[in-house]
Design a protein around this motif. Structure first.
Motif, PDB file in Angstrom:
ATOM      1  N   ASP A  13    -148.438  92.727  -7.062  1.00 32.49           N
ATOM      2  CA  ASP A  13    -149.876  92.705  -7.344  1.00 32.49           C
ATOM      3  C   ASP A  13    -150.141  92.742  -8.847  1.00 32.49           C
ATOM      4  O   ASP A  13    -151.023  92.050  -9.358  1.00 32.49           O
ATOM      5  CB  ASP A  13    -150.572  93.894  -6.663  1.00 32.49           C
ATOM      6  CG  ASP A  13    -150.689  93.736  -5.155  1.00 32.49           C
ATOM      7  OD1 ASP A  13    -150.627  92.585  -4.689  1.00 32.49           O
ATOM      8  OD2 ASP A  13    -150.825  94.756  -4.461  1.00 32.49           O
ATOM      9  N   LEU A  14    -149.379  93.566  -9.569  1.00 29.64           N
ATOM     10  CA  LEU A  14    -149.539  93.633 -11.018  1.00 29.64           C
ATOM     11  C   LEU A  14    -149.205  92.299 -11.676  1.00 29.64           C
ATOM     12  O   LEU A  14    -149.894  91.841 -12.596  1.00 29.64           O
ATOM     13  CB  LEU A  14    -148.647  94.739 -11.588  1.00 29.64           C
ATOM     14  CG  LEU A  14    -149.074  96.185 -11.298  1.00 29.64           C
ATOM     15  CD1 LEU A  14    -148.001  97.157 -11.776  1.00 29.64           C
ATOM     16  CD2 LEU A  14    -150.399  96.487 -11.970  1.00 29.64           C
ATOM     17  N   ILE A  15    -148.135  91.667 -11.188  1.00 30.53           N
ATOM     18  CA  ILE A  15    -147.750  90.360 -11.723  1.00 30.53           C
ATOM     19  C   ILE A  15    -148.861  89.336 -11.453  1.00 30.53           C
ATOM     20  O   ILE A  15    -149.220  88.529 -12.318  1.00 30.53           O
ATOM     21  CB  ILE A  15    -146.418  89.895 -11.119  1.00 30.53           C
ATOM     22  CG1 ILE A  15    -145.287  90.827 -11.572  1.00 30.53           C
ATOM     23  CG2 ILE A  15    -146.115  88.452 -11.528  1.00 30.53           C
ATOM     24  CD1 ILE A  15    -143.963  90.565 -10.862  1.00 30.53           C
ATOM     25  N   ALA A  16    -149.405  89.371 -10.223  1.00 30.49           N
ATOM     26  CA  ALA A  16    -150.464  88.421  -9.866  1.00 30.49           C
ATOM     27  C   ALA A  16    -151.699  88.627 -10.730  1.00 30.49           C
ATOM     28  O   ALA A  16    -152.319  87.661 -11.201  1.00 30.49           O
ATOM     29  CB  ALA A  16    -150.811  88.572  -8.387  1.00 30.49           C
ATOM     30  N   ASP A  17    -152.093  89.893 -10.940  1.00 34.39           N
ATOM     31  CA  ASP A  17    -153.265  90.169 -11.764  1.00 34.39           C
ATOM     32  C   ASP A  17    -153.065  89.682 -13.196  1.00 34.39           C
ATOM     33  O   ASP A  17    -153.967  89.077 -13.795  1.00 34.39           O
ATOM     34  CB  ASP A  17    -153.556  91.680 -11.769  1.00 34.39           C
ATOM     35  CG  ASP A  17    -154.063  92.179 -10.423  1.00 34.39           C
ATOM     36  OD1 ASP A  17    -154.485  91.334  -9.612  1.00 34.39           O
ATOM     37  OD2 ASP A  17    -154.038  93.400 -10.198  1.00 34.39           O
ATOM     38  N   ALA A  18    -151.887  89.946 -13.747  1.00 32.72           N
ATOM     39  CA  ALA A  18    -151.607  89.510 -15.115  1.00 32.72           C
ATOM     40  C   ALA A  18    -151.614  87.982 -15.211  1.00 32.72           C
ATOM     41  O   ALA A  18    -152.121  87.407 -16.183  1.00 32.72           O
ATOM     42  CB  ALA A  18    -150.264  90.062 -15.575  1.00 32.72           C
ATOM     43  N   ASN A  29    -156.941  82.137 -16.736  1.00 29.80           N
ATOM     44  CA  ASN A  29    -158.337  82.007 -17.124  1.00 29.80           C
ATOM     45  C   ASN A  29    -158.549  82.299 -18.601  1.00 29.80           C
ATOM     46  O   ASN A  29    -159.630  82.704 -19.018  1.00 29.80           O
ATOM     47  CB  ASN A  29    -159.194  82.945 -16.264  1.00 29.80           C
ATOM     48  CG  ASN A  29    -159.269  82.497 -14.832  1.00 29.80           C
ATOM     49  OD1 ASN A  29    -160.006  81.575 -14.493  1.00 29.80           O
ATOM     50  ND2 ASN A  29    -158.469  83.122 -13.974  1.00 29.80           N
ATOM     51  N   GLY A  30    -157.484  82.117 -19.404  1.00 30.73           N
ATOM     52  CA  GLY A  30    -157.605  82.275 -20.843  1.00 30.73           C
ATOM     53  C   GLY A  30    -158.007  83.664 -21.266  1.00 30.73           C
ATOM     54  O   GLY A  30    -158.706  83.851 -22.255  1.00 30.73           O
ATOM     55  N   GLY A  31    -157.569  84.672 -20.510  1.00 31.57           N
ATOM     56  CA  GLY A  31    -157.916  86.045 -20.825  1.00 31.57           C
ATOM     57  C   GLY A  31    -159.296  86.432 -20.342  1.00 31.57           C
ATOM     58  O   GLY A  31    -159.725  87.562 -20.505  1.00 31.57           O
ATOM     59  N   MET A  32    -160.037  85.490 -19.722  1.00 29.65           N
ATOM     60  CA  MET A  32    -161.381  85.759 -19.200  1.00 29.65           C
ATOM     61  C   MET A  32    -161.320  85.547 -17.694  1.00 29.65           C
ATOM     62  O   MET A  32    -161.700  84.514 -17.169  1.00 29.65           O
ATOM     63  CB  MET A  32    -162.389  84.800 -19.831  1.00 29.65           C
ATOM     64  CG  MET A  32    -163.830  85.184 -19.586  1.00 29.65           C
ATOM     65  SD  MET A  32    -164.320  86.581 -20.592  1.00 29.65           S
ATOM     66  CE  MET A  32    -164.616  85.737 -22.145  1.00 29.65           C
ATOM     67  N   GLU A  33    -160.784  86.543 -17.015  1.00 26.83           N
ATOM     68  CA  GLU A  33    -160.492  86.400 -15.593  1.00 26.83           C
ATOM     69  C   GLU A  33    -161.759  86.156 -14.789  1.00 26.83           C
ATOM     70  O   GLU A  33    -162.737  86.890 -14.894  1.00 26.83           O
ATOM     71  CB  GLU A  33    -159.796  87.659 -15.086  1.00 26.83           C
ATOM     72  CG  GLU A  33    -159.395  87.580 -13.620  1.00 26.83           C
ATOM     73  CD  GLU A  33    -158.735  88.868 -13.160  1.00 26.83           C
ATOM     74  OE1 GLU A  33    -158.413  88.959 -11.973  1.00 26.83           O
ATOM     75  OE2 GLU A  33    -158.562  89.771 -13.988  1.00 26.83           O
ATOM     76  N   ALA A  34    -161.741  85.113 -13.958  1.00 27.80           N
ATOM     77  CA  ALA A  34    -162.852  84.856 -13.051  1.00 27.80           C
ATOM     78  C   ALA A  34    -162.751  85.807 -11.863  1.00 27.80           C
ATOM     79  O   ALA A  34    -161.668  86.153 -11.410  1.00 27.80           O
ATOM     80  CB  ALA A  34    -162.823  83.408 -12.582  1.00 27.80           C
ATOM     81  N   VAL A  35    -163.901  86.239 -11.358  1.00 23.92           N
ATOM     82  CA  VAL A  35    -163.960  87.135 -10.211  1.00 23.92           C
ATOM     83  C   VAL A  35    -164.435  86.324  -9.015  1.00 23.92           C
ATOM     84  O   VAL A  35    -165.542  85.780  -9.018  1.00 23.92           O
ATOM     85  CB  VAL A  35    -164.912  88.317 -10.476  1.00 23.92           C
ATOM     86  CG1 VAL A  35    -164.927  89.255  -9.271  1.00 23.92           C
ATOM     87  CG2 VAL A  35    -164.487  89.073 -11.727  1.00 23.92           C
TER      88      VAL A  35
END
Length: 301
Positions: free
Chosen positions: A78-83, A89-95
């Motif tokens: 999960d941590l790998i997936a989140d990172a 998203n270029g450091g701007m993660e879409a939700v």
């Protein structure tokens, strides 16, 4: 000091096996043969020096050590997936939020700028859908769903009810005028009824209203709340709908309540993976929902 990691392919195969429950299902997800998955698991056991699976009938099941290891491994993936999602998203993660179509269009769209501000500029993907996302496949970050069973969700998920709407029996003014003597829920039995996926909601509504002796209910099944609302507006019969979805049509007279009632069945729930429940992003969405649907606006039991 260099990390001593087991083979990553073996770790992934074991994680999928633990999640799916069978070697064959894991093989299908990985698009390999079941013998390859079995070999990966054997290699992992040799690497860690612990028995992770044991024969169970004609298949395999996790040992006590395997259950604990699978839980820790899932958090690591999960941590790998989140990172990885953040980088994509270029450091701007879409939700990505899956939501019932009616609630999205009638209640949430106008307030999206507030959510984007609360999420400090992250993009919001609001996907109207009636199907449930598979969080294990990262199909969504969160879900907004109407549940009748007290918010029961799958293992690894958490839920929070943010609104308990009143369920109204609504129709067009012209339809109501054809039945001037209808005033109570009991008076609706035998009228043309409009259903979503099944007759179950009407049956539950009548039961909550104290009516237990019912004939077989009939009527069209339209699958979506916005379709049942439109069918009622066109005078095709009486539909059941959350009061949150028909505030404006009731106010302007396009729809009317057919009978006085105070029935609530279930509620709207926010659902997200348990391991992300208290992260800033998920917490911000939950706080936003509380602002959109304050407790005083929704009845409580």
């Amino acid at each position: 000091m260099a990390r001593r990691l087991p083979p990553l392919l073996a770790l992934r195969a074991f994680d999928i096996f633990a999640r799916q429950g069978t070697v064959r299902a894991a093989a299908d997800e990985l698009a390999v043969s079941h013998t390859v998955v079995s070999r990966h698991i054997q290699n992992l056991e040799q690497s860690v020096g612990v028995k992770l699976v044991a024969k169970s009938g004609r298949g395999l099941s996790l040992t006590r050590e395997g259950i604990r290891y699978a839980s820790q491994l899932r958090r690591a993936f999960d941590l790998i997936a989140d990172a990885s999602n953040e980088l994509r998203n270029g450091g701007m993660e879409a939700v990505h939020i899956c939501c019932l179509a009616g609630l999205a269009s009638r209640c949430l769209l106008a307030r999206l700028p507030e959510l984007e501000e609360a999420l400090t500029g992250r993009e919001v993907i609001l996907q109207p859908t009636s199907t449930r996302p598979d969080f294990s496949r990262e199909e969504a970050d969160a879900e907004i769903m109407y549940l009748e069973d007290g918010g029961a969700v799958a293992d690894g998920l958490r839920s929070e009810m943010f609104a308990r709407p009143r369920i109204l029996a609504i129709a067009s003014p012209e339809f109501k005028a054809r039945y001037p003597d209808v005033r109570t829920p009991a008076d609706l039995v035998g009228l043309p009824l409009i259903h979503e996926q099944s007759t179950g909601m009407w049956e539950a509504w009548f039961e909550e209203a104290g009516i237990t002796e019912l004939p077989r209910l009939r009527g069209p099944r339209l699958w979506q709340a916005h379709l049942t609302i439109e069918a009622a507006r066109l005078g095709r019969g009486v539909a059941l709908v959350s009061d949150l979805l028909v505030t404006d049509p009731l106010a302007n007279g396009d729809l009317v309540e057919m009978a006085d009632s105070n029935v609530t069945i279930g509620g709207y729930y926010f659902i997200a993976p348990a391991h992300r429940w208290n992260t800033p992003v998920i917490s911000a969405i939950r706080q936003w929902l509380r602002a959109v649907f304050p407790p005083e606006q929704t009845p409580t039991l």
